[in-house]
Design a protein around this motif. Structure first.
Motif, mmCIF file in Angstrom:
data_model
loop_
_atom_site.group_PDB
_atom_site.id
_atom_site.type_symbol
_atom_site.label_atom_id
_atom_site.label_comp_id
_atom_site.label_asym_id
_atom_site.label_seq_id
_atom_site.Cartn_x
_atom_site.Cartn_y
_atom_site.Cartn_z
ATOM 1 N N TYR A 242 0.452 -1.334 -0.272
ATOM 2 C CA TYR A 242 0.376 -0.186 -0.231
ATOM 3 C C TYR A 242 0.961 1.486 -0.034
ATOM 4 C CZ TYR A 242 -5.091 -1.941 -0.166
ATOM 5 O OH TYR A 242 -5.907 -2.639 -0.108
ATOM 6 N N LYS A 243 2.222 1.096 0.491
ATOM 7 C CA LYS A 243 3.241 2.458 0.346
ATOM 8 C C LYS A 243 2.829 2.861 -0.999
ATOM 9 C CE LYS A 243 6.954 4.776 1.441
ATOM 10 N NZ LYS A 243 6.662 5.671 2.494
ATOM 11 N N SER A 244 2.969 1.968 -1.991
ATOM 12 C CA SER A 244 3.074 2.435 -3.863
ATOM 13 C C SER A 244 1.608 2.089 -4.335
ATOM 14 C CB SER A 244 4.291 2.262 -3.895
ATOM 15 O OG SER A 244 4.378 2.937 -5.257
ATOM 16 N N ASN A 245 1.403 3.377 -5.222
ATOM 17 C CA ASN A 245 0.102 2.725 -6.117
ATOM 18 C C ASN A 245 0.913 2.017 -6.795
ATOM 19 O OD1 ASN A 245 -1.480 4.017 -4.946
ATOM 20 N ND2 ASN A 245 -1.177 5.930 -5.817
ATOM 21 N N PHE A 246 2.233 2.631 -7.605
ATOM 22 C CA PHE A 246 2.438 1.375 -8.572
ATOM 23 C C PHE A 246 2.679 -0.247 -8.610
ATOM 24 C CE2 PHE A 246 5.471 5.816 -10.216
ATOM 25 C CZ PHE A 246 4.018 6.507 -10.961
ATOM 26 N N THR A 247 3.349 -0.356 -7.676
ATOM 27 C CA THR A 247 3.073 -1.709 -7.464
ATOM 28 C C THR A 247 2.823 -2.173 -6.251
ATOM 29 O OG1 THR A 247 4.927 -0.705 -5.398
ATOM 30 C CG2 THR A 247 6.019 -0.915 -7.253
ATOM 31 N N SER A 248 1.295 -2.218 -6.194
ATOM 32 C CA SER A 248 -0.045 -2.490 -5.443
ATOM 33 C C SER A 248 -0.190 -3.710 -5.030
ATOM 34 C CB SER A 248 -1.164 -1.923 -5.318
ATOM 35 O OG SER A 248 -1.899 -1.873 -6.395
ATOM 36 N N ARG A 249 0.794 -5.133 -5.778
ATOM 37 C CA ARG A 249 0.202 -6.217 -5.241
ATOM 38 C C ARG A 249 2.397 -6.616 -5.217
ATOM 39 N NH1 ARG A 249 -3.527 -8.102 -3.621
ATOM 40 N NH2 ARG A 249 -2.902 -10.838 -5.151
ATOM 41 N N HIS A 250 3.222 -6.212 -5.263
ATOM 42 C CA HIS A 250 4.082 -6.657 -5.703
ATOM 43 C C HIS A 250 4.743 -7.280 -4.897
ATOM 44 C CE1 HIS A 250 8.297 -6.808 -7.376
ATOM 45 N NE2 HIS A 250 8.812 -6.059 -5.716
ATOM 46 N N SER A 251 4.463 -7.239 -3.747
ATOM 47 C CA SER A 251 4.997 -7.840 -1.968
ATOM 48 C C SER A 251 4.581 -9.531 -2.370
ATOM 49 C CB SER A 251 5.463 -7.312 -1.219
ATOM 50 O OG SER A 251 5.977 -6.022 -0.896
ATOM 51 N N LEU A 252 2.882 -9.046 -1.817
ATOM 52 C CA LEU A 252 2.061 -10.308 -2.642
ATOM 53 C C LEU A 252 2.683 -11.049 -3.851
ATOM 54 C CD1 LEU A 252 0.224 -10.936 -0.163
ATOM 55 C CD2 LEU A 252 -1.623 -9.864 -0.856
ATOM 56 N N GLY A 253 2.643 -10.875 -4.388
ATOM 57 C CA GLY A 253 2.870 -11.593 -5.754
ATOM 58 C C GLY A 253 4.513 -11.945 -6.252
ATOM 59 N N ILE A 254 5.576 -11.561 -5.609
ATOM 60 C CA ILE A 254 6.903 -12.094 -4.774
ATOM 61 C C ILE A 254 6.504 -13.289 -4.206
ATOM 62 C CG2 ILE A 254 8.999 -12.197 -4.122
ATOM 63 C CD1 ILE A 254 8.830 -10.170 -5.988
ATOM 64 N N ALA A 255 5.732 -13.245 -2.779
ATOM 65 C CA ALA A 255 5.680 -13.550 -1.907
ATOM 66 C C ALA A 255 5.218 -15.443 -2.524
ATOM 67 C CB ALA A 255 4.536 -13.429 -0.322
ATOM 68 N N THR A 256 3.586 -15.104 -3.458
ATOM 69 C CA THR A 256 3.069 -15.929 -3.505
ATOM 70 C C THR A 256 4.004 -16.756 -5.019
ATOM 71 O OG1 THR A 256 1.538 -14.860 -3.631
ATOM 72 C CG2 THR A 256 1.100 -16.775 -4.586
ATOM 73 N N LYS A 257 4.914 -16.125 -5.086
ATOM 74 C CA LYS A 257 5.770 -17.079 -6.521
ATOM 75 C C LYS A 257 7.036 -17.394 -5.503
ATOM 76 C CE LYS A 257 4.628 -14.059 -10.157
ATOM 77 N NZ LYS A 257 3.930 -13.247 -10.531
ATOM 78 N N ALA A 258 7.241 -16.990 -4.886
ATOM 79 C CA ALA A 258 8.294 -17.708 -3.804
ATOM 80 C C ALA A 258 8.146 -18.954 -3.593
ATOM 81 C CB ALA A 258 8.914 -16.992 -2.714
ATOM 82 N N LEU A 259 6.840 -18.635 -3.106
ATOM 83 C CA LEU A 259 6.654 -20.100 -2.438
ATOM 84 C C LEU A 259 5.704 -21.636 -3.811
ATOM 85 C CD1 LEU A 259 4.322 -22.205 -0.066
ATOM 86 C CD2 LEU A 259 2.322 -20.852 -0.637
ATOM 87 N N ARG A 260 5.911 -20.906 -4.792
ATOM 88 C CA ARG A 260 5.025 -22.227 -5.986
ATOM 89 C C ARG A 260 6.456 -21.813 -6.031
ATOM 90 N NH1 ARG A 260 2.205 -20.329 -10.008
ATOM 91 N NH2 ARG A 260 2.769 -21.574 -10.980
ATOM 92 N N MET A 261 7.809 -21.414 -5.960
ATOM 93 C CA MET A 261 9.586 -22.352 -6.207
ATOM 94 C C MET A 261 9.635 -23.264 -5.277
ATOM 95 S SD MET A 261 10.452 -20.827 -9.516
ATOM 96 C CE MET A 261 11.447 -22.233 -9.473
#
Ligand SMILES: [Fe+2]
Ligand SMILES: [Fe+2]
Ligand SMILES: [Fe+2]
Ligand SMILES: [Fe+2]
Length: 414
Positions: A242-261
């Motif tokens: 929520y800190k930035s409009n530009f990257t509003s799902r970036h951390s969640l996206g990385i976390a999900t992909k990290a789990l997939r890996m």
């Protein structure tokens, strides 16, 4: 190649985790609203001391202290929502819709393992004894924890920046007394005055508030399982995003992909949870960088670029405060390092970068390329992998990690 999992440090210190993460939240409140540094920690300390005075046991005290640290966890979300509605909170520096950060803050912590014991504490942390708070609750409808946090919050906002003098202590007492039965209930005021008489103000004046807080925060080691770790990670990812409009799902996206890996490699459950958490927290240091720099549409000056780079260093600093997080810190904070030593913040080289850090660096780039942002479309999987391959060929990213990302996400791009 199958890379080993084996995350060994599964016992997480509840107090260290929340103290360290509140550092990150503090950056937000401090930079946006001009509150003095360590506001959340001092509120938590005052609430804990008052809770102890009220005779609460260690388990309840631990819950109250954690809640107090997180009392304004939804501030980034609130600012984001107001900005969407055309209101610039950063200019006005005041919270106009006070109920919204209470509702979102409550919702955010509802995924945490200890939530059932602290239900409605964050929701009602601005309620007043006279019922004129955002939800019109009176004392009887408000848990003691919420009332303690309310008083501690207002006292800190009003008096923390002043130098300690006996008059300041008297002014605090007078403020609490003057607002008995309006802002505060008499039980809470009585506890506060009793703590003042025990030397609360001198203590906070003379000792480092992190040390004070750690002493007052009863230790509780949590044997968090995979699902609980993922819940904690998801909550913080949301706050960071929520800190930035530009990257509003970036951390969640990385976390999900990290789990997939992690699942792709067949790592055990603890390692899967820990890797998810590392993904969720990798950009936590962004909370320390001002939003106008994060979102600047024009080219950055050298100085601004340095500030952007500082976020990875801040991630390292924040996570290094948590015992048991040594591996998670390394996987999270090195996501801008490059194998040839040209990355930041430490300029580490291949020999110093473990597989999970290299993989995180690849995932960060992959996720960023795939994301839709206000100024760009998201790339297709194939185009993103082609970019990663090019980076691997230049000695920046790990070629095997790139290969594995391609295999893992090719058939089902996230
Ligand atoms: Fe608040
Ligand atoms: Fe606050
Ligand atoms: Fe980053
Ligand atoms: Fe990132």
């Amino acid at each position: 190649m199958i890379y080993p999992g084996d995350f060994k440090n599964v016992k997480i210190s509840f107090k260290e985790l929340f103290c360290a993460l509140s550092d990150a939240l503090d950056y937000v409140e401090n930079s946006l609203f001009g509150t003095t540094k360590n506001h959340a920690k001092r509120v938590a300390y005052i609430a804990a001391v008052m809770g102890k005075k009220a005779g609460l046991g260690d388990s309840e005290l631990s819950d109250i202290t954690a809640c107090a640290l997180l009392h304004d966890n939804a501030l980034t979300e609130y600012i984001h929502t107001e900005q969407q509605a055309g209101i610039n909170v950063l200019l006005s520096k005041e919270i106009t819709h006070i109920d919204s950060h209470c509702i979102s803050g409550e919702k955010n912590i509802s995924v945490l393992p200890f939530y059932p014991r602290v239900k409605n504490v964050i929701l009602y942390h601005h309620e007043r004894a006279d019922g004129y708070g955002p939800f019109h609750k009176k004392t009887a409808d408000t848990l003691l924890a919420a009332r303690l946090i309310h008083l501690a919050d207002l006292i800190d906002l009003r008096f923390a920046s002043e130098q300690y003098t006996a008059t300041r202590e008297a002014a605090m007492k007078q403020f609490a007394v003057d607002h008995t039965d309006t802002l505060f209930d008499s039980e809470t005021v009585g506890l506060f005055i009793s703590c003042l008489e025990d030397g609360l103000v001198q203590e906070t004046e003379q000792q480092d508030c992190t040390v004070l807080l750690k002493n007052a925060f009863p230790e509780k080691f949590c044997d968090y399982g995979k699902d609980e770790i993922i819940s904690v990670g998801a909550m913080f990812a949301k706050i960071i995003d929520y800190k930035s409009n530009f990257t509003s799902r970036h951390s969640l996206g990385i976390a999900t992909k990290a789990l997939r890996m992690a699942q792709f490699y067949g790592w055990d459950d603890e390692t899967q949870g820990a890797y998810y958490l590392a993904g969720a927290l990798h950009d936590i240091g962004k909370l320390a960088v001002t939003t106008d720099i994060l979102e600047k549409p024009d080219a950055l000056t050298a100085q601004e670029y340095k500030q952007i780079q500082f976020h990875a260093y801040a991630t390292n600093e924040i996570l290094s405060g948590i015992a048991g997080f040594e591996d998670i810190r390394e996987w999270a904070a090195y996501h801008h390092e490059k194998l040839d030593g040209s990355g930041y913040p430490f300029g580490k080289t291949a020999a110093q970068l473990p597989h999970k850090s290299r993989l995180m660096a690849c995932l960060d780039t992959y996720q960023a390329l795939r994301e839709v942002r206000p100024y760009k479309q998201g790339m297709t999987h194939d185009a993103a992998v082609a970019f990663l391959r090019d980076q691997a060929a230049r000695g920046k990213l790990d070629a095997e990690c790139v290969h594995d990302i391609d295999v893992c996400f090719r058939s089902d791009p996230a």
